[in-house]
Design a protein around this motif. Structure first.
Motif, short mmCIF file in Angstrom:
data_model
loop_
_atom_site.label_atom_id
_atom_site.label_comp_id
_atom_site.label_asym_id
_atom_site.label_seq_id
_atom_site.Cartn_x
_atom_site.Cartn_y
_atom_site.Cartn_z
N ARG A 176 0.84 -1.20 0.00
CA ARG A 176 0.00 0.00 0.00
C ARG A 176 0.87 1.24 0.00
N GLU A 177 0.36 2.30 -0.58
CA GLU A 177 1.08 3.56 -0.61
C GLU A 177 1.33 4.03 0.83
N ARG A 178 2.56 4.40 1.10
CA ARG A 178 2.98 4.92 2.42
C ARG A 178 2.59 3.98 3.58
N PHE A 179 2.67 2.68 3.33
CA PHE A 179 2.32 1.70 4.37
C PHE A 179 3.17 1.87 5.63
N TRP A 180 4.37 2.40 5.46
CA TRP A 180 5.29 2.55 6.60
C TRP A 180 4.82 3.59 7.60
N THR A 181 3.77 4.30 7.31
CA THR A 181 3.23 5.27 8.28
C THR A 181 2.13 4.63 9.13
N LEU A 182 1.73 3.42 8.79
CA LEU A 182 0.67 2.74 9.53
C LEU A 182 1.22 2.10 10.81
N PRO A 183 0.36 1.86 11.80
CA PRO A 183 0.79 1.10 12.97
C PRO A 183 1.22 -0.31 12.54
N LEU A 184 2.17 -0.88 13.24
CA LEU A 184 2.69 -2.20 12.88
C LEU A 184 1.60 -3.26 12.76
N GLY A 185 0.62 -3.22 13.63
CA GLY A 185 -0.45 -4.21 13.62
C GLY A 185 -1.31 -4.17 12.38
N GLN A 186 -1.20 -3.14 11.58
CA GLN A 186 -1.99 -3.02 10.37
C GLN A 186 -1.25 -3.46 9.11
N LEU A 187 0.01 -3.83 9.25
CA LEU A 187 0.80 -4.24 8.08
C LEU A 187 0.52 -5.68 7.71
N ASN A 188 0.46 -5.95 6.40
CA ASN A 188 0.38 -7.34 5.96
C ASN A 188 1.80 -7.91 5.94
N ALA A 189 1.93 -9.21 5.68
CA ALA A 189 3.24 -9.87 5.76
C ALA A 189 4.25 -9.25 4.79
N ARG A 190 3.82 -8.92 3.61
CA ARG A 190 4.74 -8.34 2.63
C ARG A 190 5.21 -6.95 3.08
N GLU A 191 4.30 -6.16 3.61
CA GLU A 191 4.67 -4.83 4.10
C GLU A 191 5.60 -4.93 5.30
N TRP A 192 5.33 -5.90 6.17
CA TRP A 192 6.18 -6.12 7.35
C TRP A 192 7.63 -6.36 6.91
N GLU A 193 7.82 -7.26 5.95
CA GLU A 193 9.16 -7.57 5.47
C GLU A 193 9.79 -6.36 4.78
N ALA A 194 9.00 -5.61 4.03
CA ALA A 194 9.53 -4.44 3.31
C ALA A 194 9.93 -3.31 4.24
N LEU A 195 9.42 -3.32 5.47
CA LEU A 195 9.76 -2.26 6.43
C LEU A 195 11.21 -2.34 6.89
N CYS A 196 11.79 -3.52 6.82
CA CYS A 196 13.19 -3.71 7.25
C CYS A 196 14.11 -2.85 6.41
N ASP A 197 15.03 -2.12 7.07
CA ASP A 197 15.97 -1.26 6.34
C ASP A 197 17.23 -2.01 5.90
N GLY A 198 17.41 -3.25 6.37
CA GLY A 198 18.56 -4.04 5.94
C GLY A 198 19.86 -3.66 6.61
N CYS A 199 19.78 -3.07 7.80
CA CYS A 199 21.01 -2.63 8.47
C CYS A 199 21.81 -3.79 9.06
N GLY A 200 21.14 -4.88 9.43
CA GLY A 200 21.82 -6.04 10.01
C GLY A 200 22.02 -5.97 11.51
N ARG A 201 21.62 -4.89 12.14
CA ARG A 201 21.86 -4.75 13.58
C ARG A 201 21.07 -5.75 14.43
N CYS A 202 19.93 -6.21 13.92
CA CYS A 202 19.16 -7.19 14.69
C CYS A 202 19.89 -8.53 14.73
N CYS A 203 20.85 -8.73 13.83
CA CYS A 203 21.60 -9.98 13.77
C CYS A 203 22.90 -9.93 14.56
#
Length: 152
Positions: free
Chosen positions: A9-36
């Motif tokens: 969805r357009e600007r999905f990253w402005t939504l609360p986390l609980g409203q994201l679908n699985a694809r949006e959830w994965e796309a929110l990751c910035d790829g920094c690697g710090r969680c690893c």
């Protein structure tokens, strides 16, 4: 992605986390690697500190898990990022999941805003080239690898 995956969805990253679908959830990751990164928790105070040691399966050049689909089987301690975890100290303060859990906007360097996956590295957030795989350092020496990177 499959044909059944909903579109982003357009600007999905402005939504609360609980409203994201699985694809949006994965796309929110910035790829920094710090969680690893290996994190150490003080048993007395509960303080969580990060190290410059990464999971053995993190591609330390691209900041991507090399076994993402099997990560929880290969690394039993690998934690799945959830909305609850996003509200904890286990994710860095720069993490998009944590920021959104705290109802904060994404930083301008986030690829969803910049349009450039390299902006994470340019901003000094990515762990690419800055970490060592955990299996190269004896566990008794992990405390010597505690880091205090400045968060942007």
């Amino acid at each position: 992605m499959t044909l059944t995956d909903p579109p982003l969805r357009e600007r999905f990253w402005t939504l609360p986390l609980g409203q994201l679908n699985a694809r949006e959830w994965e796309a929110l990751c910035d790829g920094c690697g710090r969680c690893c990164l290996v994190k150490l928790e003080d048993e007395d105070s509960g303080e969580v500190v990060f190290t410059d040691l990464s999971c053995r399966y993190l591609d330390t050049r691209r900041c991507r898990c090399q076994v993402y689909a099997q990560r929880r089987r290969k690394v039993p301690g690998c934690l799945q990022v959830t909305e609850e975890m996003a509200r904890s100290d286990w994710l860095p303060v720069s993490c998009a999941y944590r920021l959104r859990a705290e109802d904060k906007p994404l930083p301008e360097w986030h690829p969803l805003l910049s349009g450039d996956p390299g902006s994470v590295r340019d901003a000094g957030i990515s762990v690419a080239g800055r970490v060592v795989p955990e299996n190269r350092v004896p566990e008794r020496d992990w405390e010597d690898h505690v880091i205090h990177w400045v968060e942007n």
